[in-house]
Design an enzyme around this catalytic site. Structure first.
Site, short mmCIF file in Angstrom:
data_model
loop_
_atom_site.label_atom_id
_atom_site.label_comp_id
_atom_site.label_asym_id
_atom_site.label_seq_id
_atom_site.Cartn_x
_atom_site.Cartn_y
_atom_site.Cartn_z
N ASN A 18 -5.53 -4.65 -2.63
CA ASN A 18 -6.25 -4.55 -1.36
C ASN A 18 -7.48 -3.70 -1.61
OD1 ASN A 18 -4.07 -5.89 -0.29
ND2 ASN A 18 -3.40 -4.25 1.06
N GLU A 66 0.79 -1.23 0.00
CA GLU A 66 0.00 0.00 0.00
C GLU A 66 0.82 1.29 0.00
OE1 GLU A 66 -4.16 -1.61 1.92
OE2 GLU A 66 -3.04 -0.09 3.04
N GLU A 107 -5.96 -8.21 0.28
CA GLU A 107 -6.70 -7.86 1.50
C GLU A 107 -8.12 -7.51 1.12
OE1 GLU A 107 -5.13 -4.83 4.16
OE2 GLU A 107 -3.08 -5.54 3.85
N LYS A 158 -11.42 -2.59 16.62
CA LYS A 158 -11.84 -2.90 15.25
C LYS A 158 -11.23 -4.23 14.85
CE LYS A 158 -12.10 -0.63 10.73
NZ LYS A 158 -11.49 0.38 9.84
#
Length: 468
Positions: free
Chosen positions: A297, A160, A375, A435
């Site tokens: 992702n 990323e 992802e 989370k």
């Protein structure tokens, strides 16, 4: 009728060193910028995370039991080179050799990332990838790993690049916490892509066995009103910031005229200049056809409206629905249609965006070779009941994304695997431990693992390849 996935498909689970390992200072590991940044700015730290440093045999045994045949792992650069270069830490090498051996013992193929948001502090504090010296430090680290770990068959340079530039210099939720500096965002993207390209070329020239690629986060961008040229323009500019600039560097070896027109407009409005050198483009050009795969992702899409005001971005860290705000001067502001579902963290749930993004790569970058979805998953405030989590919302989310992935394959895209984020619960960079994404619930106090309902669903999926 249920949709299916190919027989040779990888059903994977994803992790990342800093989010999973814990042991942030153990056995000679050097510091990373996140250590102090979390202490100073957030209500949690990376201790203990999921204690993967000690618990990996448990997690890999669970992976094998539940049909997970691939795992994304990242090497903590500062576990190998505590300062990013120079002296090597032998205990770090031993850990990763043992980890990869355990993967193979459990028939779980490791897909190994060299950099997942965790530049060693010594290099991060001198400019991270804005400092061109660190490009060379990264390439040297990559070469060391290629030589040291021949047992790895799948390498990824970076995880990323987009969200690193975005998190560090636009939103300011990653260290060093700089906001609204679009020139730094693009320069970071560019320099990291040069580092990626040099590492890929070195891997191929060195004749190492295995495959190499890169993982990009590609959130799809749509105009709020598809008939309004100003909204269309806002979506195009937002796409350049997050996707197109990086994809061009990866597969064109340069930035298209349209991309540079957008970049120049954004910088004309927001200030700043880029340092793009001839030798950079030589490096990009040399690697553009050498990527064996692209990791995508994908969590969400965004809708963009035209907007005239000043830049203002509010990050929703605590899952208070509706608290986020995102508007960029000269670009646009995010505003989703009312009927599109969102998570508590204001992440927009839109599976069609994954299909559209895959087909965009196929169409615009035909030299892509193959794709892994590296992802995808649902962050949730999981309720732990009777030693499990009845996470039907997560199952529904993954099912819908796998269905459009199946459609993309049927329509000619070469997609070879899917890695759910995450294998077990880990901590989230800017959201902490509340989370959760995992197939396996982690009690962070005891480090016990408990399979969620989604783990049993995923096991059946992996066994049958039928998306039910």
């Amino acid at each position: 009728m249920s949709k299916t996935l190919p027989k040779d498909f990888i059903f994977g689970g994803a992790t990342a060193a800093y989010q999973a390992e814990g042991a942030t200072h153990a056995d000679g590991k050097g510091p990373v910028a996140w250590d102090k940044y979390l202490e100073d700015n957030y209500w949690y730290t990376a201790e203990p995370a999921s204690d993967f440093y000690h618990q990996y045999p448990v997690d890999l045994k669970l992976a094998e039991e539940f049909g997970v045949n691939g795992i994304r792992i990242s090497i903590a650069w500062s576990r190998i080179f505590p300062k990013g270069y120079g002296a090597v830490n032998p205990k770090g090498l031993a850990f990763y050799h043992n980890l990869f051996a355990e993967c193979h013992k459990r028939h779980v193929e490791p897909f190994v990332t060299l950099h997942h948001f965790d530049t060693p502090e010594a290099l991060h504090s001198n400019g991270d990838f804005l400092n061109r010296e660190n490009i060379e430090h990264f390439v040297n680290y990559a070469e060391f790993c290629f030589k040291e770990f021949p047992e790895v068959n799948y390498w990824t340079t970076f995880n990323e690049i987009g969200p690193i530039g975005d998190g560090q210099y636009l939103v300011g939720k990653f260290p060093p916490g700089i906001q609204y500096d679009l020139a730094k965002v693009f320069q970071s993207h560019h320099n990291m892509m040069v580092a990626h390209s040099k590492a890929v070329k070195l891997f191929k020239d060195g004749g190492y066995s295995g495959e190499i690629g890169v993982v990009h986060a590609l959130p799809t961008k749509y105009p709020y009103d598809p008939n309004n040229p100003a909204d269309i323009r806002a979506a195009e500019l937002e796409d350049i910031i997050h996707n197109k600039f990086i994809l061009d560097a990866t597969y064109l070896g340069k930035y298209s005229e349209k991309t540079m027109e957008g970049v120049n407009h954004i910088l004309a409005v927001n200030g700043g200049q880029l340092d793009l050198r001839e030798e950079d483009f030589a490096a990009l050009e040399a690697a553009k056809d050498l990527n064996d795969f692209l990791g995508i992702n994908y969590y969400m899409s965004d809708w963009m409206r035209a907007f005239d005001g000043e830049t203002e971005i509010t990050h929703n860290a605590k899952g208070e629905k509706g608290s986020s705000k995102y508007q960029i001067k000269g670009v646009g502001r995010r505003e989703a249609p009312v009927n599109v579902p969102k998570t508590d963290w204001d992440w927009i749930i839109y599976p069609q965006g994954l299909y559209d993004q895959i087909m965009r790569v196929k169409q615009d970058y035909p030299n892509y070779k193959k794709i892994y979805i590296t992802e995808n998953g649902l962050g949730y405030k999981d309720e732990f009941v009777n030693h499990t989590v009845y996470d039907d919302a997560r199952i529904d989310y993954v099912k819908k994304h796998l269905e459009v992935l199946s459609d993309a394959i049927a329509d000619g895209a070469n997609v070879k695997g899917y890695f759910i984020w995450s294998l077990m619960d880990v901590f989230s960079w800017s959201n902490g431990y509340e989370k959760r994404y995992g197939l396996f619930y982690v009690d962070f106090d005891t480090q016990e693992r408990y399979p969620k309902k989604s783990a049993y669903w995923y096991k059946k999926l992996a066994e049958t390849q039928i998306i039910d």
